[in-house]
Design a protein around this motif. Structure first.
Motif, short mmCIF file in Angstrom:
data_model
loop_
_atom_site.label_atom_id
_atom_site.label_comp_id
_atom_site.label_asym_id
_atom_site.label_seq_id
_atom_site.Cartn_x
_atom_site.Cartn_y
_atom_site.Cartn_z
N LYS A 121 0.85 -1.21 0.00
CA LYS A 121 0.00 0.00 0.00
C LYS A 121 0.89 1.25 0.00
O LYS A 121 0.57 2.26 0.63
N ALA A 122 1.99 1.18 -0.74
CA ALA A 122 3.00 2.24 -0.72
C ALA A 122 2.45 3.58 -1.20
O ALA A 122 1.67 3.66 -2.15
N SER A 123 2.90 4.64 -0.54
CA SER A 123 2.56 5.99 -0.95
C SER A 123 3.38 6.39 -2.18
O SER A 123 4.37 5.74 -2.53
N ALA A 124 2.97 7.50 -2.80
CA ALA A 124 3.71 8.01 -3.95
C ALA A 124 5.15 8.36 -3.56
O ALA A 124 6.09 8.15 -4.33
N LYS A 125 5.33 8.88 -2.34
CA LYS A 125 6.67 9.25 -1.90
C LYS A 125 7.53 8.02 -1.63
O LYS A 125 8.74 8.04 -1.89
N SER A 126 6.93 6.95 -1.13
CA SER A 126 7.69 5.70 -0.95
C SER A 126 8.19 5.20 -2.30
O SER A 126 9.33 4.77 -2.44
N LYS A 127 7.32 5.26 -3.29
CA LYS A 127 7.70 4.81 -4.64
C LYS A 127 8.78 5.71 -5.22
O LYS A 127 9.71 5.24 -5.88
N MET A 128 8.68 6.99 -4.98
CA MET A 128 9.70 7.92 -5.46
C MET A 128 11.05 7.63 -4.81
O MET A 128 12.09 7.62 -5.49
N LEU A 129 11.04 7.38 -3.49
CA LEU A 129 12.27 7.05 -2.78
C LEU A 129 12.88 5.77 -3.35
O LEU A 129 14.10 5.70 -3.58
N ALA A 130 12.05 4.76 -3.58
CA ALA A 130 12.53 3.50 -4.15
C ALA A 130 13.15 3.73 -5.53
O ALA A 130 14.22 3.18 -5.84
N GLU A 131 12.51 4.54 -6.34
CA GLU A 131 13.03 4.81 -7.68
C GLU A 131 14.35 5.56 -7.63
O GLU A 131 15.26 5.30 -8.43
N CYS A 132 14.49 6.47 -6.69
CA CYS A 132 15.76 7.23 -6.56
C CYS A 132 16.92 6.31 -6.21
O CYS A 132 18.01 6.41 -6.78
N ILE A 133 16.69 5.39 -5.27
CA ILE A 133 17.77 4.46 -4.89
C ILE A 133 18.01 3.45 -6.00
O ILE A 133 19.16 3.09 -6.29
N PHE A 134 16.94 2.99 -6.66
CA PHE A 134 17.08 2.07 -7.79
C PHE A 134 17.96 2.72 -8.88
O PHE A 134 18.87 2.08 -9.42
N ASP A 135 17.66 3.98 -9.21
CA ASP A 135 18.42 4.65 -10.28
C ASP A 135 19.90 4.78 -9.89
O ASP A 135 20.78 4.65 -10.75
N ALA A 136 20.17 5.04 -8.62
CA ALA A 136 21.57 5.12 -8.17
C ALA A 136 22.25 3.77 -8.33
O ALA A 136 23.41 3.70 -8.78
N ALA A 137 21.55 2.69 -7.97
CA ALA A 137 22.13 1.35 -8.13
C ALA A 137 22.40 1.04 -9.59
O ALA A 137 23.44 0.49 -9.96
#
Length: 211
Positions: A121-137
């Protein structure tokens, strides 16, 4: 922005180590969390670690693994939510650092790579945080695992993601039962890059939410 860094499991949790015992997830994750906290503070970001000790206090330990695990998870959630009450949920993020595993049989396996999880039930900000770390990886050359071409994060029903009151993600930093992954994780380069992708991902997120 306040960053709560989550450590993985505890010393008494069964398994959670490489087949050759060189990597113990609870120890490795705490080493990474400690270094990440230092790096974040160097950038002026306040950071806290949810559970630094390797085990629960003696009065919370029990031979009942399920009960002890429940107590541990409650401690983590309560710690993060107390930060949310103190600083405001919009000003806190939670990043829990783990290692993945293919099996729990004490044998080496072939699965490898890096991934990030969010609540079902992730929020939009949780998804944004995940995408930011994913892109760094991804930028640092990690083999990234994702559920589809477009989606960069895996939804997962985890208490530390579901019950925390702020944007929250859990990273699975390569496989502790893949020998090549373990060799890399324990190398100086590997440790540096694991810290670096979290640092860069978090800083990218902070810049985005400022806009």
């Amino acid at each position: 922005m306040i960053v709560a860094i989550g450590t993985p499991h505890r010393l008494r949790e069964p398994g959670k180590q490489s087949p050759d015992h060189r990597l113990r997830e609870c120890i490795y994750g705490r080493e990474i969390a400690s270094e990440l906290k230092t790096k974040l503070e160097g950038y002026g970001v306040r950071a806290f670690i949810d559970i630094e000790a390797l085990d629960l206090p003696l009065n919370m330990q029990t031979p009942n693994v399920s009960l002890e695990r429940s107590r541990e998870l409650n401690l983590r959630v309560n710690y993060v939510n107390n930060l949310c009450r103190e600083y405001g949920s919009d000003n806190v993020i939670y990043v829990s650092i783990h290692n993945d595993a293919m099996g729990a049989d004490g044998k080496w396996h072939d699965a490898n790579g890096w991934s990030v999880r969010v609540s079902t039930k992730a929020s939009a900000k949780s998804k944004m945080l995940a995408e930011c770390i994913f892109d760094a990886a991804s930028d640092h050359g990690f083999k990234v695992r994702k559920p589809s071409q477009k989606q960069k994060y895996w939804p997962q029903n985890l208490k530390v993601l579901n019950d925390t009151d702020c944007p929250a993600v859990l990273t699975e930093n390569l496989f502790q039962d893949n020998k090549a992954d373990v060799d890399y994780l324990l190398s100086e380069e590997g440790r540096h890059n694991i810290v670096r992708i979290h640092l860069e991902g978090i800083l990218r997120y902070i810049e985005k939410v400022k806009v």
